[in-house]
Enzyme design. Structure first.
Site, PDB file in Angstrom:
ATOM      1  N   GLY A 131       0.803  -1.221   0.000  1.00 20.09           N
ATOM      2  CA  GLY A 131       0.000   0.000   0.000  1.00 20.09           C
ATOM      3  C   GLY A 131       0.834   1.269   0.000  1.00 20.09           C
ATOM      4  O   GLY A 131       0.320   2.365   0.227  1.00 20.09           O
ATOM      5  N   ASP A 257      -7.874  -0.747 -16.216  1.00 22.62           N
ATOM      6  CA  ASP A 257      -8.000  -0.100 -14.900  1.00 22.62           C
ATOM      7  C   ASP A 257      -7.202   1.197 -14.847  1.00 22.62           C
ATOM      8  O   ASP A 257      -7.301   1.937 -13.866  1.00 22.62           O
ATOM      9  CB  ASP A 257      -7.553  -1.044 -13.778  1.00 22.62           C
ATOM     10  CG  ASP A 257      -6.150  -1.581 -14.006  1.00 22.62           C
ATOM     11  OD1 ASP A 257      -5.918  -2.185 -15.071  1.00 22.62           O
ATOM     12  OD2 ASP A 257      -5.287  -1.395 -13.141  1.00 22.62           O
ATOM     13  N   ASP A 267      -2.529   7.355 -13.658  1.00 18.61           N
ATOM     14  CA  ASP A 267      -1.624   6.268 -13.262  1.00 18.61           C
ATOM     15  C   ASP A 267      -0.283   6.314 -13.995  1.00 18.61           C
ATOM     16  O   ASP A 267       0.004   5.516 -14.884  1.00 18.61           O
ATOM     17  CB  ASP A 267      -2.302   4.889 -13.416  1.00 18.61           C
ATOM     18  CG  ASP A 267      -3.155   4.583 -12.198  1.00 18.61           C
ATOM     19  OD1 ASP A 267      -3.204   5.423 -11.275  1.00 18.61           O
ATOM     20  OD2 ASP A 267      -3.772   3.506 -12.155  1.00 18.61           O
TER      21      ASP A 267
HETATM   22  P1  AMP Z   1      -0.943  -0.035 -11.208  1.00 14.69           P
HETATM   23  O1  AMP Z   1      -0.147  -0.914 -12.097  1.00 14.69           O
HETATM   24  O2  AMP Z   1      -0.126   0.933 -10.399  1.00 14.69           O
HETATM   25  O3  AMP Z   1      -2.041   0.652 -11.939  1.00 14.69           O
HETATM   26  O4  AMP Z   1      -1.622  -0.989 -10.115  1.00 14.69           O
HETATM   27  C1  AMP Z   1      -2.346  -2.141 -10.430  1.00 14.69           C
HETATM   28  C2  AMP Z   1      -3.031  -2.653  -9.193  1.00 14.69           C
HETATM   29  O5  AMP Z   1      -2.080  -3.044  -8.194  1.00 14.69           O
HETATM   30  C3  AMP Z   1      -3.965  -1.651  -8.521  1.00 14.69           C
HETATM   31  O6  AMP Z   1      -5.053  -2.366  -7.997  1.00 14.69           O
HETATM   32  C4  AMP Z   1      -3.098  -1.089  -7.427  1.00 14.69           C
HETATM   33  O7  AMP Z   1      -3.860  -0.571  -6.363  1.00 14.69           O
HETATM   34  C5  AMP Z   1      -2.290  -2.318  -6.994  1.00 14.69           C
HETATM   35  N1  AMP Z   1      -0.998  -1.963  -6.407  1.00 14.69           N
HETATM   36  C6  AMP Z   1       0.096  -1.476  -7.040  1.00 14.69           C
HETATM   37  N2  AMP Z   1       1.110  -1.285  -6.178  1.00 14.69           N
HETATM   38  C7  AMP Z   1       0.664  -1.639  -4.954  1.00 14.69           C
HETATM   39  C8  AMP Z   1       1.238  -1.661  -3.642  1.00 14.69           C
HETATM   40  N3  AMP Z   1       2.477  -1.267  -3.419  1.00 14.69           N
HETATM   41  N4  AMP Z   1       0.461  -2.111  -2.635  1.00 14.69           N
HETATM   42  C9  AMP Z   1      -0.804  -2.505  -2.849  1.00 14.69           C
HETATM   43  N5  AMP Z   1      -1.388  -2.508  -4.047  1.00 14.69           N
HETATM   44  C10 AMP Z   1      -0.684  -2.080  -5.096  1.00 14.69           C
HETATM   45 MG    MG Z   2      -3.601   1.601 -11.819  1.00 12.85          MG
END
Ligand code: AMP
Ligand code: MG
Length: 498
Positions: A131, A257, A267
């Protein structure tokens, strides 16, 4: 436990419409407190746009809030639920795993904006993640989102960055940080997919109605608002992605997403700007197949919008067949809409006040010559502007291959420009307004992040942010930000460990 700040702290007056949607849309969750938050920067110009007092945000209480240690009364922290297709594969359980929405405020123009913390600790959607966010990627998002905004591209913005005093563990221990993101909303194509996967037509309609009310109230009264919703989102995304192509931006992870229904860029992970023009350019270390390469972003936008259309089918017509027919017709228009935006945008880059299809070849021929000559994307257009009235020497020097093809192209271009109503000097001025001199070049971004994260030296970050806030204005002594970096054609990789 987070402490509470008084209602209206820093002028933040929350009115949280998303938190009033049914429970399944989100989880209520507070940020996890961190040991010793320190301010990196508040975006004062954006704060003022929001009617927010930046001095209060920069005060100890403000920094506590920006780190998630203190919550102003009126904020209702939630993590939003969504699903999504990642690299073409469905992931039914995503959601805000490292982001918490504090709430919504109305800015000085009467626009509703989300205020979200990115990196404030675990949520029910974190899966195995922590997180958290590391300082480098937070500063990267700050720089690039603000650069995009000043380039005139719709985007979420960055209100602030703070460090947490707590390490995050990626391949090594890195300083932790929290970014405050401001967006028209954080509703994604993946938010719709979440309800489609649950076969939850009731909440699909609740979501669609919410999106129409919040982003596209003008379509409320149309004959079929859900058909209209598909149309307006297609337009918004066609316009957005074509604007990326016009500045050489590569998003890097165009998963569903990571695509908003508002039409804002969102993002900033492994994104980057292309130096030397090559449509196959990919920067993300995880994109081995080139799915999200520069030149593939238009077709991928259509792929994502097709997923969006699938979600809307139950709302679009009584019978499935009729709905599919309608969706196919609308999706079939995407390429023309996208190409029109592209043509007019690229046309303006070569000085045409309104390019038509007759001009397409002039544009694509230039791109081909740039490709063959390993020319820098940004500088090619910027220096072309000077060819209207001055010598072509600097422009020609960008091409590594012999100059005869490009000189022949310049002759054709001059003929075409001669048909414009404006004088060559006016054409040049118009070109300088759409062709930036400064973009966040990868090597410069890396240097800035390194100075900040390794040496706690924020001076280069501040300087680059200032330069990028006026990307079309030549600024004295800032040549290092406009020059093609020495290693520009070496492979550059960005990592998703954001
Ligand atoms: P992203 O590639 O950053 O768009 O993230 C893809 C998914 O992974 C989303 O659901 C994010 O909330 C989750 N996510 C990415 N990094 C983390 C992290 N460090 N802790 C928890 N969830 C993460
Ligand atoms: Mg994302």
């Amino acid at each position: 436990m987070s402490t509470e700040l008084p209602a209206g702290f820093a002028g933040l007056i929350f009115d949280n419409t998303y938190a009033r949607l049914p429970d399944i849309f989100f989880s209520r969750v507070n940020p996890t407190a961190v040991p010793s938050p320190t301010l990196v920067k508040v975006n004062r110009v954006l704060a003022s746009e929001l009617g927010v007092d930046s001095a209060a945000l920069e005060s100890p209480s403000g920094v506590q809030m920006l780190a998630g240690n203190a919550i102003p009364q009126g904020a209702e922290p939630i993590a939003q639920a969504y699903a999504g297709h990642q690299f073409g594969y469905l992931n039914p359980r995503l959601g805000d795993g490292r982001a918490i929405l504090l709430g919504e405020v109305t800015d000085r123009n009467g626009m509703r904006r989300d205020i979200q913390l990115k990196g404030p600790g675990r949520t029910p959607y974190s899966r195995s993640g922590d997180g958290r966010a590391a300082l480098g990627p937070v500063l990267r998002e700050y720089l690039i989102s603000e650069a995009m905004y000043h380039l005139g591209i719709r985007t979420t913005r960055t209100l602030a960055a703070v460090t947490t005093g707590h390490p995050v563990y990626r391949e090594t221990a890195l300083p932790g940080a929290v970014l405050t993101r401001v967006g028209a909303s954080h509703i994604r194509v993946g938010t719709f997919e979440f309800f489609r996967l649950h076969n939850d037509h009731h909440n699909l309609k609740v979501l669609a109605d919410y999106v129409i009310e919040r982003h596209y109230p003008e379509i409320r009264a149309t004959e079929n608002p859900y058909v209209a919703l598909l149309e307006v989102v297609i337009h918004a995304q066609a316009k957005l992605v074509s604007s990326w192509l016009q500045v050489g931006f590569i998003h890097g992870v165009m998963n569903t997403d990571n695509m908003t229904v508002s039409g804002e860029t969102i993002d900033y992970g492994p994104c980057a700007f292309m130096d030397i023009y090559d449509p196959a350019t990919v920067f993300s270390s995880i994109d081995r197949e080139g799915r999200y390469a520069y030149g593939n972003q238009g077709p991928i936008a259509l792929w994502n919008l097709t997923r969006f259309a699938e979600c809307l089918l139950p709302l679009m017509a009584e019978s499935q067949d009729k709905a599919i027919q309608k969706a196919e017709t609308i999706l079939g228009e995407f390429s023309d809409i996208f190409n029109d935006y592209w043509l007019v945008g690229m046309g303006s880059k070569i000085g045409l006040s309104k390019a038509t299809s007759a001009d397409e070849k002039l544009i694509t021929d230039l791109l081909q010559i740039m490709r063959a000559g390993d020319a820098d994307f940004t500088l090619s257009f910027r220096l072309l502007a000077d060819c209207t009235i001055a010598t072509t020497e600097k422009f020609l020097a960008l091409f590594k291959t012999g100059s005869s093809t490009i000189e022949q192209w310049l002759d054709r271009w001059r003929d075409r420009i001669g048909n414009e109503r404006q004088s060559p000097a006016e054409v040049r001025s118009a070109m300088l307004l759409v062709n930036p001199l400064y973009i966040p070049r990868n090597q410069n971004v890396e240097n800035v992040l390194q100075a900040a994260a390794q040496d706690s030296n924020y001076q280069p970050f501040e300087e680059m942010l200032t330069v990028l806030s006026q990307p079309f204005e030549e600024q004295d002594g800032m040549e290092k930000y406009s020059a093609l970096p020495p290693l520009a054609d070496a492979p550059y990789r960005t990592f998703c460990g954001t």
